[in-house]
Design a protein around this motif. Structure first.
Motif, PDB file in Angstrom:
ATOM      1  N   ASP A   1       0.826  -1.202   0.000  1.00  0.00           N
ATOM      2  CA  ASP A   1       0.000   0.000   0.000  1.00  0.00           C
ATOM      3  C   ASP A   1       0.867   1.261   0.000  1.00  0.00           C
ATOM      4  N   ILE A   2       1.815   1.293   0.928  1.00  0.00           N
ATOM      5  CA  ILE A   2       2.711   2.445   1.051  1.00  0.00           C
ATOM      6  C   ILE A   2       3.570   2.579  -0.205  1.00  0.00           C
ATOM      7  N   ALA A   3       4.038   1.436  -0.722  1.00  0.00           N
ATOM      8  CA  ALA A   3       4.884   1.460  -1.917  1.00  0.00           C
ATOM      9  C   ALA A   3       4.128   2.077  -3.090  1.00  0.00           C
ATOM     10  N   ARG A   4       2.893   1.646  -3.289  1.00  0.00           N
ATOM     11  CA  ARG A   4       2.111   2.164  -4.429  1.00  0.00           C
ATOM     12  C   ARG A   4       1.857   3.658  -4.293  1.00  0.00           C
ATOM     13  N   ARG A   5       1.615   4.106  -3.053  1.00  0.00           N
ATOM     14  CA  ARG A   5       1.381   5.521  -2.823  1.00  0.00           C
ATOM     15  C   ARG A   5       2.628   6.336  -3.222  1.00  0.00           C
ATOM     16  N   ASN A   6       3.798   5.813  -2.825  1.00  0.00           N
ATOM     17  CA  ASN A   6       5.029   6.558  -3.121  1.00  0.00           C
ATOM     18  C   ASN A   6       5.406   6.496  -4.598  1.00  0.00           C
ATOM     19  N   LEU A   7       5.058   5.371  -5.242  1.00  0.00           N
ATOM     20  CA  LEU A   7       5.286   5.294  -6.692  1.00  0.00           C
ATOM     21  C   LEU A   7       4.437   6.331  -7.401  1.00  0.00           C
ATOM     22  N   ALA A   8       3.195   6.481  -6.948  1.00  0.00           N
ATOM     23  CA  ALA A   8       2.308   7.478  -7.542  1.00  0.00           C
ATOM     24  C   ALA A   8       2.879   8.872  -7.334  1.00  0.00           C
ATOM     25  N   LYS A   9       3.470   9.084  -6.165  1.00  0.00           N
ATOM     26  CA  LYS A   9       4.025  10.399  -5.829  1.00  0.00           C
ATOM     27  C   LYS A   9       5.146  10.791  -6.795  1.00  0.00           C
TER      28      LYS A   9
END
Lengths: 261, 255
Positions: free
Chosen positions: B130-138
């Motif tokens: 979840d956190i990884a996907r959020r940061n990839l989006a960032k």
């Protein structure tokens, strides 16, 4: 002459030379004399099914045990050799130098006969088991050096990245360094494996019960019984049946892993 | 986590990074000759200087990738040169971005971002993803989660590396010449991500040759040469009106 014509002509000549040499060799073999002793169909038929169900099976099983054992032990040795603790490095270096310098046959003999007497110790699996431990001990020395080279070939930045993320040395080794190291050393490890397949033929020195025999020992027994060398030829073909698909498989695996580089 | 970490973090009075009398030698070669340096919380400090000036070594001493020869390095008040300090614990709070990206080439982009979350922060897989996907989006690379590093451009790889560091929820970020290995046309995307980070209030120490970035984003610019801090101050002062000869000489070459 056009460049492409010349190239085609050169290739044609090369093929012709190749075909001529093969033909010459085949024609100069005295088939009539060699056939009864080396390619005797009746003798070959007699070797089956034992040469498959006992001998080939045992060769595969011994190789698997020796390779898995050699990998685990070799990995431990490689990590010792890279350890910051000096006595560990000494120990690993001494071990590797010793067992790379001795013929595998002598080490297997030692583990089958000398070690059990010296330590009043009974190997699991009897004399073949003891011989296998000797084979593991030797192969571990070679594999350790291969793994060490692989670990050292992983760029330093990989360790730095993992450590800077807060991963401890053990997790860094397991999840970052070793997977990359093993990719790098797949070709030399395949070599070790193929050498090991053939080195299982040295286990005979430990002494083997009828059902323990691997390909070479089985074929040599048949040779004695039938006074005919055909079983050796069958054994030779079966070694190829084992090694060739294996090396093909590894090559395929390697191509697959390329995407991760 | 050691107890002292609790008392230290979160207090605005404590600098994010504080370095006192730092010396570092490689054999006979003294690279850092007594550095006093600090980064306040929320501050963006750009370190500039000619190659061989010791700026990368200074940065690498902050998370002890380099072992200081002598001196003190405090991260949020914790002495990281102290043998009793939980170094791995402190490192999870310091994000680091390398010149050569150093992504893990055998793992997918997503795995690159979740690995240390799971192994060092003991997060559950679902949370880590979840956190990884959020940061990839960032960093604008949400669609690259399943790609392998080798399939990405240099600029994309560096943005993934930034996302990987951010996924640990660090209190500060160290950048070691993050755009120096990139083709010129790829530099902009990476700098844009870094600017956004700075706007979000991230504490940043950036070793860089990008004077434009230092001027625009830096709260403070530190000029190093020959293993010492020659001069420092607001970017417009150091870059626009340098006081020392060595600074002037360096800037005349790069600007």
């Amino acid at each position: 002459m056009k460049r492409s014509t010349r190239r085609r002509l050169t290739q044609g000549v090369l093929y012709a030379i190749f075909a001529a040499v093969v033909l010459l060799v085949l024609l100069s073999i005295d088939w009539g004399r060699i056939q009864p002793y080396f390619f005797n169909v009746d003798v070959a038929r007699d070797a089956f099914p034992g040469i498959l169900t006992i001998a080939a099976k045992n060769t595969v099983v011994y190789t698997a045990i020796a390779f898995v054992g050699g990998m685990l032990f070799g990995l431990a040795l490689a990590l010792m050799k890279l350890s910051p603790v000096l006595p560990y490095r000494w120990l690993a270096t001494a071990y590797i130098e010793l067992f790379r310098g001795l013929p595998a046959l002598l080490v297997i003999f030692g583990f089958a006969f000398a070690v059990p007497i010296a330590f009043s110790w009974q190997a699991p699996g009897g004399s073949v088991g003891a011989g296998l431990i000797g084979l593991i001990v030797v192969s571990a020395a070679y594999i350790a050096e291969t793994i060490r080279a692989g670990i050292e070939a992983v760029p330093k930045g990989q360790v730095e990245a993992a450590r800077s993320l807060g991963m401890n040395p053990a997790w860094t080794m397991i999840t970052v360094v070793l997977p990359q190291a093993f990719r790098i050393i797949t070709p030399p490890l395949t070599n070790e494996l193929v050498i090991l397949i053939k080195d299982t033929s040295l286990l005979f020195i430990a002494g083997m019960a009828i059902g323990d025999r691997e390909l070479t020992t089985f074929a040599r027994d048949s040779l004695t019984n039938s006074a005919n060398a055909t079983p050796l030829v069958v054994a030779a073909l079966l070694y190829l049946v084992i090694t060739l698909p294996l090396t093909q498989l590894v090559a395929k695996l390697e191509r697959h892993n390329k995407r991760g580089r | 986590m050691i107890p002292v970490a609790h008392t230290a973090s979160g207090s605005a009075a404590v600098p994010a990074i504080e370095i006192r009398a730092l010396h570092k030698s490689f054999g006979d070669n003294e690279v850092l000759k007594g550095i006093d340096f600090h980064v306040d919380q929320g501050e963006v400090v750009c370190v500039i200087g000619p190659s061989g000036s010791g700026k990368s070594t200074l940065l690498r001493c902050v998370n002890r990738l380099e072992e200081p020869t002598s001196g003190t390095v405090l991260v949020e008040g914790i002495d990281i040169t102290d043998g009793e300090t939980d170094l791995d614990g402190v490192r999870t709070r310091i994000g680091m971005v390398f010149q050569q990206f150093n992504l893990f080439p055998h793992l997918s982009v997503l795995k690159n971002l979740t690995l240390a979350q799971q192994r060092a922060k003991k997060r559950k897989r679902a949370e880590a993803v979840d956190i990884a996907r959020r940061n990839l989006a960032k960093v604008g690379l949400a669609e690259k989660a399943d790609a392998f590093p080798a399939q990405l451009s240099g600029g994309q790889q560096q943005r993934v590396a930034i996302a990987r560091a951010l996924s640990m929820d660090p209190d500060m970020m160290l950048f070691d010449e993050p755009t120096s290995a990139l083709d010129p046309e790829l530099v902009g995307d990476v700098l844009e991500v870094m600017k956004q980070l700075a706007r979000d209030g991230m504490t940043m120490m950036v070793v860089t040759h990008e004077m434009g970035f230092a001027r625009e984003v830096g709260d403070r610019v530190v000029f190093m040469d020959g293993g010492v801090v020659v001069e420092q101050g607001r970017p417009e002062d150091v870059l626009g009106d340098p006081q020392h000869e060595r600074t002037k000489l360096f800037l005349s070459k790069v600007l």
